[in-house]
Design a protein around this motif. Structure first.
Motif, mmCIF file in Angstrom:
data_model
loop_
_atom_site.group_PDB
_atom_site.id
_atom_site.type_symbol
_atom_site.label_atom_id
_atom_site.label_comp_id
_atom_site.label_asym_id
_atom_site.label_seq_id
_atom_site.Cartn_x
_atom_site.Cartn_y
_atom_site.Cartn_z
ATOM 1 N N GLU A 1 75.257 33.072 4.047
ATOM 2 C CA GLU A 1 74.003 33.750 4.381
ATOM 3 C C GLU A 1 74.248 34.959 5.265
ATOM 4 N N VAL B 1 61.555 23.721 6.724
ATOM 5 C CA VAL B 1 62.477 23.707 5.585
ATOM 6 C C VAL B 1 63.331 22.445 5.646
ATOM 7 N N LYS C 1 55.534 31.112 1.728
ATOM 8 C CA LYS C 1 56.739 31.115 0.893
ATOM 9 C C LYS C 1 56.369 31.198 -0.580
ATOM 10 N N LYS D 1 72.760 29.173 12.993
ATOM 11 C CA LYS D 1 71.544 28.372 13.147
ATOM 12 C C LYS D 1 71.786 27.004 13.799
ATOM 13 N N GLU E 1 62.668 24.365 -4.030
ATOM 14 C CA GLU E 1 63.584 25.373 -4.549
ATOM 15 C C GLU E 1 64.904 24.770 -4.984
ATOM 16 N N GLU E 2 65.504 25.453 -5.906
ATOM 17 C CA GLU E 2 66.903 25.227 -6.262
ATOM 18 C C GLU E 2 67.752 25.437 -5.004
ATOM 19 N N MET F 1 66.308 20.222 3.843
ATOM 20 C CA MET F 1 67.376 20.221 2.850
ATOM 21 C C MET F 1 67.398 18.861 2.163
ATOM 22 N N LYS G 1 60.120 22.990 1.102
ATOM 23 C CA LYS G 1 59.597 23.872 2.159
ATOM 24 C C LYS G 1 58.080 23.789 2.285
ATOM 25 N N MET H 1 70.741 26.891 -3.175
ATOM 26 C CA MET H 1 71.692 27.974 -3.441
ATOM 27 C C MET H 1 72.923 27.786 -2.557
ATOM 28 N N VAL I 1 66.763 34.536 0.043
ATOM 29 C CA VAL I 1 66.389 33.216 0.553
ATOM 30 C C VAL I 1 64.956 33.279 1.060
ATOM 31 N N GLU I 2 64.677 34.292 1.869
ATOM 32 C CA GLU I 2 63.327 34.430 2.424
ATOM 33 C C GLU I 2 63.180 35.823 3.007
HETATM 34 P P1 AMP Z 1 63.916 29.730 5.308
HETATM 35 O O1 AMP Z 1 63.006 29.470 6.479
HETATM 36 O O2 AMP Z 1 63.245 29.757 3.986
HETATM 37 O O3 AMP Z 1 64.857 30.867 5.540
HETATM 38 O O4 AMP Z 1 64.954 28.532 5.330
HETATM 39 C C1 AMP Z 1 65.702 28.237 6.475
HETATM 40 C C2 AMP Z 1 67.140 28.046 6.095
HETATM 41 O O5 AMP Z 1 67.268 27.047 5.113
HETATM 42 C C3 AMP Z 1 67.782 29.277 5.480
HETATM 43 O O6 AMP Z 1 68.220 30.185 6.423
HETATM 44 C C4 AMP Z 1 68.914 28.649 4.699
HETATM 45 O O7 AMP Z 1 69.989 28.318 5.551
HETATM 46 C C5 AMP Z 1 68.308 27.378 4.190
HETATM 47 N N1 AMP Z 1 67.737 27.557 2.849
HETATM 48 C C6 AMP Z 1 66.469 27.906 2.573
HETATM 49 N N2 AMP Z 1 66.279 27.965 1.229
HETATM 50 C C7 AMP Z 1 67.450 27.664 0.659
HETATM 51 C C8 AMP Z 1 67.899 27.544 -0.688
HETATM 52 N N3 AMP Z 1 67.085 27.724 -1.726
HETATM 53 N N4 AMP Z 1 69.198 27.198 -0.895
HETATM 54 C C9 AMP Z 1 70.021 26.970 0.145
HETATM 55 N N5 AMP Z 1 69.661 27.061 1.425
HETATM 56 C C10 AMP Z 1 68.394 27.395 1.693
#
Ligand code: AMP
Ligand code: GLY
Length: 420
Positions: free
Chosen positions: A191, A153, A103, A213, A184-185, A155, A143, A187, A281-282
């Motif tokens: 999605e 990840v 990441k 999810k 991360e900030e 929250m 993360k 957001m 996001v990713e």
């Molecule tokens: P990732 O594996 O980085 O996609 O994170 C898994 C899930 O976490 C994402 O699909 C989002 O639902 C949530 N997520 C990840 N990063 C953020 C972010 N910076 N702000 C809000 N939700 C996030």
């Protein structure tokens, strides 16, 4: 063409199903595959994380084209090994797959090409990370840097949750994947997933989807690998998708090429959309599962031509022919998933489903035992249907769900709610 697909989930069943319909496909082998895949292709047992074994298998079976399904063999360099052996391969190199496997690396690329994404900071020491959290305050997202099967990840809606996330990751909950932390900030927004083929130079969008999810109806309960999906995702309008392509995806592809590590394969951009604007996001370096199932049902046989052109760096001459339709998939999982669940329960009723080219039940965790179909995984079946409207696709998918006799399983009853 003799084709080898690596993987064993619903994603690989959907890929096999689409590829198999193309007359260019002669022999189709899936390793390791599952009971549903075995109905349409040969299954072979093979250590798909071992590049040398995969190359040897390809040579012994005169394989012309390898399609890599999951991220783990990509991160392990299997696509590098097959390409080095002169075997045409769909899937990025290990270096390019860092877009999913690290990441922190993705953030570095976003910085280098000015792609809109959440603000962030990287840490290798718990105390420094905690000081940062206390300074900036919640909400934050914490993360693990590396591959953690979607679980790395956390929250941090409160400061305490964010701090606990630091202890969890640096405490070793995700092994080596947690040697570094990205904070991360948070957001806000909706999605959606955007799928783009890249041959290193050209980017060809091949569809949008939305995933579900959480395990429970109304998006409640713990996160899972995905309980259902549909395509297209109405929130990703043409204008937002074009902007995401211009501001995020194309700059990424150019930056990867500039570094001498061109990205070849499918780029799955997870986007957060708010006020008509998308932020990254990713990235994932593979098709989503179960998003692939809805994309393949809509693409059908042309999927092979597209993946093949991608591997041969001929995407500039390709276009996608879309039917104006919708697809939706409902994941049936073993009771208890995503926690501890029972394996080995019997599934009945699949053979009695009426033949219909708009309907497909893709298998994820299944095996055949003494003539019976049994559940062997958490996510087990992907009940997938097309329709002229999303509502029609949804009704068809749930009609199939209701005809499947599997007391050991469950599903969400509201897949598609956001769009309907
Ligand atoms: P990732 O594996 O980085 O996609 O994170 C898994 C899930 O976490 C994402 O699909 C989002 O639902 C949530 N997520 C990840 N990063 C953020 C972010 N910076 N702000 C809000 N939700 C996030
Ligand atoms: N369905 C989410 C993923 O494949 O990562």
């Amino acid at each position: 063409m003799n084709i080898l697909i690596l993987g064993s989930g619903g994603r690989e069943h959907a890929l096999a199903w689409a590829v198999k319909q193309n007359p260019k496909c002669d022999r189709l082998i899936v390793a390791p595959g599952n009971a549903g895949i075995a109905q349409i292709a040969e299954c072979a047992s093979l250590d798909i994380l071992n590049g040398r074994d995969v190359v040897r298998f390809c040579e012994e079976n005169a394989i012309d084209f390898v399609i890599v399904g999951p991220e783990a063999p990509l991160a392990a360099g299997v696509a590098d090994a097959t390409r080095a052996a002169g075997i045409l391969t769909f899937g990025p190199s290990a270096e390019a797959a860092r877009l999913e496997a690290s990441k922190g690396f993705t953030k570095e690329i976003c910085d280098a090409c000015n792609a809109p994404t959440a603000g962030y900071a990287r840490f290798t020491e718990a105390q420094v990370a905690k000081d940062y959290i206390r300074r900036v305050g919640a909400p934050l997202v914490v993360k693990a840097d590396g591959l953690a099967a979607g679980k790395g990840v956390i929250m941090g809606m409160t400061e305490a949750e964010a701090l606990a996330g630091i202890d969890e990751i640096f405490g070793g909950a995700f092994g080596d994947a947690g040697a570094e932390v990205v904070i991360e900030e948070f957001m806000e927004g909706e999605e959606a997933s955007f799928f783009i083929l890249s041959d290193g130079k050209t980017a060809l969008p091949i569809g949008t989807a939305q995933d579900h999810k959480r395990v429970g109806d109304g998006d409640t309960g713990p996160n899972t690998g995905g309980m259902g999906a549909y395509s297209p995702a109405p929130v990703l309008t043409d204008a937002i998708a074009q902007a995401a392509l211009d501001e995020i995806v194309l700059p990424t592809i150019r930056e990867m090429a500039r570094r001498g590590t061109p990205y070849q394969g499918v780029l799955y951009a997870g986007l957060m959309i708010r006020d008509g604007k998308a932020r990254l996001v990713e990235y994932n370096c593979r098709f989503g599962d179960p998003e692939c199932q809805v994309l393949m049902l809509r693409l059908g046989a042309q999927a092979l031509d597209l993946l093949h052109a991608c591997a041969e760096e001929r995407l500039a001459e390709m276009q996608v022919n879309w039917a104006e339709d919708h697809a939706l998939t409902v994941v049936m999982a073993a009771k208890g998933y995503p926690g501890a669940y029972e394996k080995g329960s019997e599934i009945r009723g699949l053979a009695a489903l009426p033949e219909d080219s708009r309907n497909m039940v893709f298998h994820a965790g299944t095996a055949a035992r003494d003539g019976a179909l049994i559940a062997t995984g958490g996510r087990v079946l992907n009940v997938t249907a097309r329709g002229e409207t999303l509502a029609e696709a949804q009704a068809r998918a749930y009609a199939m769900v209701d005809a499947i006799d599997w007391p050991g399983g469950f599903c969400r009853r509201d897949i598609g709610w956001r769009a309907l």
